[in-house]
Design a protein around this motif. Structure first.
Motif, PDB file in Angstrom:
ATOM      1  N   HIS C  26       0.946  -1.138   0.166  1.00  0.00           N
ATOM      2  CA  HIS C  26      -0.023   0.012   0.037  1.00  0.00           C
ATOM      3  C   HIS C  26       0.911   1.423   0.014  1.00  0.00           C
ATOM      4  O   HIS C  26       0.239   2.441   0.019  1.00  0.00           O
ATOM      5  N   LEU C 107       3.541 -11.974   0.959  1.00  0.00           N
ATOM      6  CA  LEU C 107       2.592 -11.217   1.664  1.00  0.00           C
ATOM      7  C   LEU C 107       2.154  -9.859   0.852  1.00  0.00           C
ATOM      8  O   LEU C 107       1.008  -9.786   0.959  1.00  0.00           O
ATOM      9  N   ARG C 110      -0.536 -10.007  -1.974  1.00  0.00           N
ATOM     10  CA  ARG C 110      -1.859 -10.960  -1.709  1.00  0.00           C
ATOM     11  C   ARG C 110      -2.851  -9.781  -1.325  1.00  0.00           C
ATOM     12  O   ARG C 110      -4.011 -10.030  -0.912  1.00  0.00           O
ATOM     13  N   GLN C 111      -2.397  -8.562  -0.843  1.00  0.00           N
ATOM     14  CA  GLN C 111      -3.154  -7.307  -0.487  1.00  0.00           C
ATOM     15  C   GLN C 111      -3.927  -6.845  -1.722  1.00  0.00           C
ATOM     16  O   GLN C 111      -4.572  -6.003  -1.638  1.00  0.00           O
ATOM     17  N   SER C 112      -3.605  -7.292  -2.935  1.00  0.00           N
ATOM     18  CA  SER C 112      -4.191  -6.724  -4.051  1.00  0.00           C
ATOM     19  C   SER C 112      -5.743  -7.126  -3.944  1.00  0.00           C
ATOM     20  O   SER C 112      -6.147  -7.887  -3.270  1.00  0.00           O
ATOM     21  N   ASN C 113      -6.364  -6.439  -4.658  1.00  0.00           N
ATOM     22  CA  ASN C 113      -7.754  -6.439  -5.018  1.00  0.00           C
ATOM     23  C   ASN C 113      -7.964  -8.092  -5.533  1.00  0.00           C
ATOM     24  O   ASN C 113      -7.342  -8.545  -6.118  1.00  0.00           O
ATOM     25  N   ARG C 117      -5.808 -10.579  -7.805  1.00  0.00           N
ATOM     26  CA  ARG C 117      -5.689 -11.853  -7.549  1.00  0.00           C
ATOM     27  C   ARG C 117      -6.034 -12.807  -8.493  1.00  0.00           C
ATOM     28  O   ARG C 117      -5.532 -14.022  -8.502  1.00  0.00           O
ATOM     29  N   GLY C 159      -0.699 -25.826  -1.101  1.00  0.00           N
ATOM     30  CA  GLY C 159      -1.278 -25.080  -0.021  1.00  0.00           C
ATOM     31  C   GLY C 159      -0.128 -25.199   1.095  1.00  0.00           C
ATOM     32  O   GLY C 159       0.374 -24.186   1.952  1.00  0.00           O
ATOM     33  N   GLU C 163       1.991 -22.270   2.620  1.00  0.00           N
ATOM     34  CA  GLU C 163       1.899 -22.026   4.156  1.00  0.00           C
ATOM     35  C   GLU C 163       3.392 -22.062   4.859  1.00  0.00           C
ATOM     36  O   GLU C 163       3.757 -21.079   5.568  1.00  0.00           O
ATOM     37  N   VAL C 164       4.133 -22.804   4.275  1.00  0.00           N
ATOM     38  CA  VAL C 164       5.616 -23.102   5.046  1.00  0.00           C
ATOM     39  C   VAL C 164       6.193 -21.897   4.657  1.00  0.00           C
ATOM     40  O   VAL C 164       6.990 -21.320   5.606  1.00  0.00           O
ATOM     41  N   ASN C 167       4.887 -18.431   6.462  1.00  0.00           N
ATOM     42  CA  ASN C 167       5.519 -18.353   7.736  1.00  0.00           C
ATOM     43  C   ASN C 167       6.622 -18.001   8.048  1.00  0.00           C
ATOM     44  O   ASN C 167       7.172 -17.238   8.776  1.00  0.00           O
ATOM     45  N   MET C 170       7.106 -14.258   7.437  1.00  0.00           N
ATOM     46  CA  MET C 170       6.507 -13.888   8.494  1.00  0.00           C
ATOM     47  C   MET C 170       7.393 -13.696   9.710  1.00  0.00           C
ATOM     48  O   MET C 170       7.231 -12.848  10.557  1.00  0.00           O
TER      49      MET C 170
ATOM     50  N   GLN D 111      -6.790  -8.921   1.984  1.00  0.00           N
ATOM     51  CA  GLN D 111      -6.442  -7.468   1.268  1.00  0.00           C
ATOM     52  C   GLN D 111      -6.150  -6.436   2.443  1.00  0.00           C
ATOM     53  O   GLN D 111      -5.632  -5.046   1.913  1.00  0.00           O
ATOM     54  N   GLN D 155       1.693 -26.653   9.446  1.00  0.00           N
ATOM     55  CA  GLN D 155       1.526 -25.735   8.319  1.00  0.00           C
ATOM     56  C   GLN D 155       0.762 -26.655   7.185  1.00  0.00           C
ATOM     57  O   GLN D 155       0.349 -26.120   6.244  1.00  0.00           O
ATOM     58  N   GLY D 159      -2.326 -25.223   5.736  1.00  0.00           N
ATOM     59  CA  GLY D 159      -2.046 -24.886   4.309  1.00  0.00           C
ATOM     60  C   GLY D 159      -3.137 -25.450   3.427  1.00  0.00           C
ATOM     61  O   GLY D 159      -3.778 -25.009   2.637  1.00  0.00           O
ATOM     62  N   GLU D 163      -5.826 -23.685   1.442  1.00  0.00           N
ATOM     63  CA  GLU D 163      -6.218 -23.623  -0.072  1.00  0.00           C
ATOM     64  C   GLU D 163      -7.219 -24.363  -0.530  1.00  0.00           C
ATOM     65  O   GLU D 163      -7.927 -23.929  -1.451  1.00  0.00           O
TER      66      GLU D 163
END
Lengths: 194, 194, 194, 194
Positions: C26, C107, C110-113, C117, C159, C163-164, C167, C170, D111, D155, D159, D163
């Motif tokens: 953003h 990360l 994925r905040q996109s609209n 996506r 997935g 996810e791995v 994480n 993050m 988002q 995870q 995950g 998914e």
DNA sequence: TATGAATGAGCATTCATTCAT
DNA sequence: CATGAATGAATGCTCATTCAT
């Protein structure tokens, strides 16, 4: 509505002074004043027309006291110079004695919109009237210059006192204000004296 | 951002003066100023950081001119009384010549929050400095009383001029302001004279 | 418009990755990307349709490389288990090697609209296709359970890997990611194995 | 402010879910949520600190229910495999039962800016904790491989489920989700089983 | 090709006031 | 008299995109 009187009327005005002095004009929400006064928001409107009416009434009450106290001690036996010294001294004295009120009248209330400022000027008229009375007395007694312009002279007195007090408030009231009464009096009297 | 320059910079400041004078401080929205200046809302922010910056800059520019013009004409050959007469006359003259500006500086800009008022006071300092210079000069030349308190005397001059102008603005600028310069000058000089 | 190629095309994409990774999705304004790329804002629009196109292209280019590299090393002589181990290892390896890119894809993007996506999912299809190919191969060779649902198994692989990696990002990428390849591979293979 | 209680609190949360699901995260203005909830814009702020607080609370309430319902039915008499089947089935069941909520949690809320995402992750921790409990139980009972890495296994479960659900939502929820519970369960259990 | 000044739509939040209880 | 939950109008600022040069 707006039926003044009752103990809460004064409670609310005192609360308004405290809140405005502590938080500033723009942070003095009605709900904050109500809380400080220990009443509900709605109760305010049983005693005042609207928010502006609180501020106008505040100024009216406080300024009424202010001028009344000065007039009370302005006995006829005093010379014109003594009367001015009394006025200037009491002007400074009273504001120095209630710094919250000084902050409110000198700084915060001036942030109000033009309409409220007009009303405040109305209320101030009584004080300005007193000044003009003194000036007229000085001129007719031959003590002041005969061609003194009442309006300008009055503006010089009020403008000077107001500026002195405002500067003192903006310096956080941390020096003694009353001690300025004599030198200010001296300058003003010389300015008017015949 | 805030790169002061270009014709639009002045356009926007002039528009702000006009909008504030006509609609009042609290009704002077950025979009209204932009429209008056003939630019898009966003363009404002190419020249100013934020709304407060418009107002600060407005005051800075106008007050800068104001003091500069006075200093420019204050030639060393003038006597101290002539210098004060020049200052007072030009103070009144300049505000009378731009009534919009007078309304803005005397009434509207004072409604601003404490932060902006602080900045305005900073800008005013240059004017107050000039006053102190003149007072010091008057005292050292033996023309003014040696025991004059610079701070109080300065407050008397500024307080008086400010009060005179404010009253004139509140009477809708409908009488002549400049003609008050001489009588005001006379009272002040008598107040200071040795 | 949108005529891809030229050295600036890549410059802009690399700038976008850097800006998004450092400032977040953003806070990745077109002007910031342009500055980072050393071109004017308007120049961006000679190479990309609009902002979304920058991001889509970024993902396309990077993901294209990503999958191409995996396919390149997936020689036919490898067993199905070896192929999966290669895929998982390279998936982790490549993201670990470019942490900026990892932040952006895991990360920030994925905040996109929803619309963007969808496009990203389109681009991902090639990777998902590869997964399905491997799964089909595993089933027809009798190595995986015959009744494995391709869609669900593919979602389990993707997935899990996603996810791995997420994480890991993050946790500020501060532990080793590649070393998770073997245990993850082991769990997935047991899940599929006949 | 933010005093969570009263029927309006829930009204507003339900309205937020509906508005976000129908119009998308970035088109979910406070005024739209207020209208949907049948309250004034300002009323929102009697129940929530700000817009973000609506979304956090939404997730908190819904996710709280989500996990609580699963825990409630996870009676000790169940085998570890039955517990996982219950968890997976209820995960799918609950999201399938409230498609609006599924859209919001799987697509729209992701988002949000990083700050809100952090808060959401906090709330998710309870669910991840439950997963780890089950994994630990499975290992200590000898049912799962002793060398299973709790973090990676968790995870893999999360995950995979995430998914699967996200793909279902992106296909407009038009096929049956619950029926995927058994095959997914089978693959995962094989992956972990000793 | 490349520039960068100009555009203008869009939105969370506050708070004076009301009125049902 | 007193309450306080509910109301809803009003506004500064950002940033993707354009287009004259």
């Amino acid at each position: 509505m707006g039926k003044k009187k009752g103990p809460k009327y004064n409670q609310i005005i005192e609360a308004a002074v405290k809140v405005i002095a502590n938080h500033g004009y723009h942070q003095a929400q009605v709900s904050k004043i109500a809380k400080e006064a220990g009443v509900a928001d709605g109760t305010i409107y049983l005693y005042f027309e609207n928010k502006e009416d609180i501020l106008t009434s505040l100024f009216e009450e406080k300024m009424g006291d202010f001028v009344r106290k000065i007039r009370d001690r302005m006995t006829p036996n005093l010379s014109i110079e003594e009367k001015f010294l009394l006025l200037i001294t009491m002007h400074f004295e009273q504001l120095q004695a209630d710094k919250h009120l000084a902050i409110v009248t000198q700084l915060e209330l001036r942030q109000s919109n033009t309409e409220l400022r007009q009303k405040i000027n109305e209320i101030l008229k009584d004080y300005l009237l007193l000044l003009e009375e003194l000036l007229t007395e000085g001129k007719s007694s031959g003590y002041f210059q005969a061609d003194l312009d009442n309006r300008l002279a009055r503006q010089m007195v009020f403008g000077t006192l107001d500026e002195v007090v405002t500067n003192w408030v903006m310096k956080d009231c941390k020096y003694n204000l009353e001690s300025s009464a004599k030198p200010v009096h001296k300058m003003l009297m010389r300015g008017f004296r015949a």
